[in-house]
Design a protein around this motif. Structure first.
Motif, mmCIF file in Angstrom:
data_model
loop_
_atom_site.group_PDB
_atom_site.id
_atom_site.type_symbol
_atom_site.label_atom_id
_atom_site.label_comp_id
_atom_site.label_asym_id
_atom_site.label_seq_id
_atom_site.Cartn_x
_atom_site.Cartn_y
_atom_site.Cartn_z
ATOM 1 N N PHE A 1 -2.607 1.309 -11.418
ATOM 2 C CA PHE A 1 -2.264 1.278 -9.997
ATOM 3 C C PHE A 1 -1.508 2.527 -9.569
ATOM 4 O O PHE A 1 -0.598 2.972 -10.273
ATOM 5 C CB PHE A 1 -1.400 0.038 -9.727
ATOM 6 N N HIS A 2 -1.877 3.049 -8.407
ATOM 7 C CA HIS A 2 -1.134 4.166 -7.819
ATOM 8 C C HIS A 2 -0.863 3.894 -6.340
ATOM 9 O O HIS A 2 -1.739 3.453 -5.605
ATOM 10 C CB HIS A 2 -1.936 5.468 -7.903
ATOM 11 N N TYR A 3 0.342 4.207 -5.932
ATOM 12 C CA TYR A 3 0.678 4.224 -4.505
ATOM 13 C C TYR A 3 0.180 5.543 -3.915
ATOM 14 O O TYR A 3 0.181 6.571 -4.593
ATOM 15 C CB TYR A 3 2.195 4.223 -4.304
ATOM 16 N N TYR A 4 -0.169 5.537 -2.626
ATOM 17 C CA TYR A 4 -0.416 6.812 -1.950
ATOM 18 C C TYR A 4 -0.355 6.613 -0.444
ATOM 19 O O TYR A 4 -0.244 5.487 0.045
ATOM 20 C CB TYR A 4 -1.759 7.426 -2.370
ATOM 21 N N HIS A 5 -0.410 7.728 0.260
ATOM 22 C CA HIS A 5 -0.497 7.662 1.712
ATOM 23 C C HIS A 5 -1.265 8.890 2.204
ATOM 24 O O HIS A 5 -1.570 9.796 1.426
ATOM 25 C CB HIS A 5 0.901 7.591 2.346
ATOM 26 N N LEU A 6 -1.555 8.866 3.474
ATOM 27 C CA LEU A 6 -2.262 9.985 4.101
ATOM 28 C C LEU A 6 -1.299 10.823 4.917
ATOM 29 O O LEU A 6 -0.289 10.307 5.426
ATOM 30 C CB LEU A 6 -3.340 9.470 5.069
ATOM 31 N N THR A 7 -1.632 12.093 5.074
ATOM 32 C CA THR A 7 -0.992 12.911 6.095
ATOM 33 C C THR A 7 -2.088 13.342 7.070
ATOM 34 O O THR A 7 -3.028 14.032 6.674
ATOM 35 C CB THR A 7 -0.307 14.150 5.478
ATOM 36 N N VAL A 8 -2.004 12.846 8.288
ATOM 37 C CA VAL A 8 -3.002 13.134 9.317
ATOM 38 C C VAL A 8 -2.310 13.921 10.428
ATOM 39 O O VAL A 8 -1.417 13.385 11.104
ATOM 40 C CB VAL A 8 -3.609 11.837 9.893
ATOM 41 N N ASP A 9 -2.677 15.158 10.546
ATOM 42 C CA ASP A 9 -2.076 16.025 11.576
ATOM 43 C C ASP A 9 -0.548 15.953 11.558
ATOM 44 O O ASP A 9 0.110 15.869 12.599
ATOM 45 C CB ASP A 9 -2.610 15.656 12.970
ATOM 46 N N GLY A 10 -0.017 15.964 10.344
ATOM 47 C CA GLY A 10 1.432 16.006 10.200
ATOM 48 C C GLY A 10 2.115 14.651 10.211
ATOM 49 O O GLY A 10 3.317 14.569 9.971
ATOM 50 N N GLY A 11 1.384 13.582 10.489
ATOM 51 C CA GLY A 11 1.961 12.234 10.487
ATOM 52 C C GLY A 11 1.614 11.487 9.216
ATOM 53 O O GLY A 11 0.566 11.729 8.612
ATOM 54 N N THR A 12 2.481 10.576 8.815
ATOM 55 C CA THR A 12 2.265 9.775 7.611
ATOM 56 C C THR A 12 1.646 8.439 7.982
ATOM 57 O O THR A 12 2.231 7.672 8.757
ATOM 58 C CB THR A 12 3.609 9.536 6.893
ATOM 59 N N PHE A 13 0.459 8.165 7.461
ATOM 60 C CA PHE A 13 -0.227 6.901 7.737
ATOM 61 C C PHE A 13 -0.800 6.336 6.447
ATOM 62 O O PHE A 13 -0.937 7.059 5.450
ATOM 63 C CB PHE A 13 -1.360 7.122 8.753
ATOM 64 N N ASN A 14 -1.142 5.064 6.483
ATOM 65 C CA ASN A 14 -1.833 4.470 5.346
ATOM 66 C C ASN A 14 -3.333 4.606 5.517
ATOM 67 O O ASN A 14 -3.844 4.738 6.628
ATOM 68 C CB ASN A 14 -1.440 3.007 5.190
ATOM 69 N N ASP A 15 -4.025 4.556 4.385
ATOM 70 C CA ASP A 15 -5.482 4.570 4.378
ATOM 71 C C ASP A 15 -5.972 3.219 4.911
ATOM 72 O O ASP A 15 -5.667 2.175 4.326
ATOM 73 C CB ASP A 15 -5.950 4.784 2.939
ATOM 74 N N PRO A 16 -6.709 3.209 6.030
ATOM 75 C CA PRO A 16 -7.150 1.909 6.567
ATOM 76 C C PRO A 16 -8.127 1.184 5.651
ATOM 77 O O PRO A 16 -8.443 0.024 5.894
ATOM 78 C CB PRO A 16 -7.819 2.284 7.901
#
Lengths: 394, 394
Positions: A102-117
């Motif tokens: 298991f790995h945690y992660y997140h996205l950076t979209v145009d400088g914002g932090t979001f989760n992968d939908p």
């Protein structure tokens, strides 16, 4: 001892905050195109995907974005940079295979932090993050199988010291409901910094690990109680953050409120030799701060990537040799590279040497290493599987 | 009857997919600047916020984005459009007050769909979505209070018909663990389309509603069993989607697998008059499809924003009058505007008229309306609070 603990905490928590990474390789293997949706995807979602080598492939729809990055990948680039395709979706593959599990992660979209939908979320780094599962060669031990299943029960217990009802999850083994004359030992099991009481059953699969061990006759059935360790009140890395951490509020909740509630509402064996405490990472340090000082309550101690127990620790703890039936210490092999219990710059205390010294001194202990994994949940799943059969055997 | 049901389903599910909206007002009240973080925010997150009037304010960090929108707001604009501030964060306030209670929402960031990193997520619309809570004047009935609390127990029960172990949650009331000679009635409670077995305890607070009712002596303690209704295999609106919905797979899971498992592993009263079935929206329609055809199993039927029971329905169901102790039907008042059970264009069957006709015919029934709410969870929280005290009294 306080300073030593603080130094070790710094290292462990820094590791827990770092994004999951593999050791950079000079020549990653050629990518095999057998990608399948990760087992942690939301229903019906085809991305992220994983392949048989452990590569991860991500796809995000954001047609008007300028830049999309995934926090998971190889160290050198700080993650996986996605590129935009003609259909407006952003796609990218990790530069190399990721560690199993298991790995945690997140996205950076145009400088914002979001989760992968596309994926389910798991509480880590003090927020609900995306999760991905790299199929492990030994995934069978935490798989959902056709065996009798225990329960994970959410309880809300009164906590006068914090002025509220607090939540805990209690794993009860298969048969608990029917064997109404039986009483059971209890393991109090703590999560790490940034996580909460949901971690061990959600990303840890503690219930499935126990169900499978019990079905195979490999462990004595016992209860596991998981509550929030009040770990996230400090901000590791911030000046004075660690020095301000005070174990007493959580110790009060655990010893004076939760344990009496559990013993009053479950059919437990409530004597010292049928109670264990263990934790991962900062939960291990909490265990080390609480259990050795309350050996009238705990007979088994487990530190999972959460420090070590040295002969000096034992020496300053009255009764340790007689009262502690087992000290269990574990790490992922990647945490031990260089022979240390943490990344470079970590404490000079070698956990293998400590374990050997305890054994030489006649202190019952087990030192376990999860091969090929780091400061992540695959190490802790394996540690629980290794530790559970050793508990409550005296 | 099949066609009528299908028409009603279309309406109900269309409503459940529509973003939560208030009725547009010509002159929204001036905004009072007493915004506070929503109670559903992740730990430490200060946005989204709500004020005493029910306005919601959002703030999203995405410095390089071109456009950020929130799906929640007034109908005319399709949501709340955020504007970029000098610090790179995007902020916006709903154009008017939102209805009391829980709302699902999501963000659109540069054309991609993401959740608000500030809030907890809840399963709705077949995915984990952001949630926000507009404080309700009657929020006390589902508040976490200093009363004895029951448990929410995750069980994994064998399901030969689907070839796996399936998950359900079982609410057990306070005292269930100690009153080991007592047996309890059971309510099988279904979620709506797009949701799953987590909905009633997460966003519905079914456990807290029961805890509070029991503490006040207003309801008989009973178990609530919540499992996935296999609702999301169809895509409402898609051609042939509804026509292809088949209740039989879920009916098999419920009647042949889950109910026997619960009766075998909990201290239930397993006769007909101690078993109820209810559901919200599509879960109500499932209830109507299953319970009246199995009156040897169910004595109480609840349809929450999920259709109505007409004298014709009763007439074609042998034994309804004698075997069904109560038919409970509820809606949010916004669903009834125009006197219909759904939005304009919905079925011509007036639920009030049906309820009155049942009463006139001597069929025990209760018709409940949640004032000022629509096809959303505040309606269903209130419906459960209204229904629970009426169950298992015969």
């Amino acid at each position: 001892m306080k300073l030593l603990l603080a130094a070790a905490l710094t290292v462990t928590m820094a590791a827990s905050m770092a994004p999951a990474q593999t050791t950079p390789q000079t020549a990653p293997p050629a990518v095999i195109e057998d990608f399948r949706p990760s087992s942690l995807n939301q229903p019906g979602q085809s991305y992220p995907q994983v392949n048989s080598q452990g590569y991860a492939r991500f796809r995000i729809t954001a047609p008007d974005a300028k830049a999309v990055k995934v926090s998971l990948g190889l160290g050198g680039r700080g993650g996986t940079v996605l590129t935009k395709g003609p259909d407006g979706s952003w796609t990218g593959t990790s530069e190399g295979p990721l560690d199993e599990g298991f790995h945690y992660y997140h996205l950076t979209v145009d400088g914002g932090t979001f989760n992968d939908p596309g994926t389910l979320n798991f509480y880590g780094s003090t927020r609900w993050e995306s999760g991905i599962e790299i199929p492990a060669h030994d995934a069978d031990f935490y798989a959902l199988k056709d065996v009798p299943h225990g329960r994970v029960e959410q309880i809300l217990f009164p906590s006068p010291s914090t002025g509220t009802s607090r939540r805990a999850f209690v794993y009860t083994p298969p048969g608990y409901d029917r064997n109404t004359r039986d009483r059971y030992p209890v393991l109090y099991l703590q999560h790490g910094w940034g996580e909460d009481e949901t971690a061990w059953s959600n990303q840890g699969h503690a219930n499935l690990i126990m169900d499978n061990l019990i079905a195979a006759g490999k462990t004595r059935p016992f209860l596991i109680v998981m509550t929030y360790g009040m770990t996230n009140t400090i901000r590791p890395g911030a000046p004075g953050g660690l020095a301000s951490f005070d174990i007493r509020p959580f110790q009060t909740v655990l010893l004076d409120e939760l344990i009496p509630y559990v013993d009053g509402h479950y059919r437990t064996l409530s004597d010292q030799r049928h109670r264990a405490m263990a934790g991962l990472s900062m939960g291990g340090f909490e265990t080390k701060l609480i259990a050795p000082r309350h050996l009238d309550r705990f007979a088994y101690i487990g530190l999972l990537s959460g420090g070590t127990m040295s002969p000096e620790d034992v020496k300053v703890t009255p009764g340790y040799r007689d009262k502690v039936k087992l000290t269990f210490v574990s790490f992922g092999s990647r945490e031990l590279e260089g022979g240390r219990s943490g990344p470079p710059g970590g404490p000079r205390s070698d956990p293998r040497a400590n374990a050997a010294a305890l054994t030489a001194a006649g202190i019952r202990n087990v030192f376990y290493v999860s091969e090929g994994t780091g400061h992540e949940f695959q190490t802790w799943r394996r540690s629980l599987q290794a530790m559970a059969p050793l508990l409550f055997r005296d």
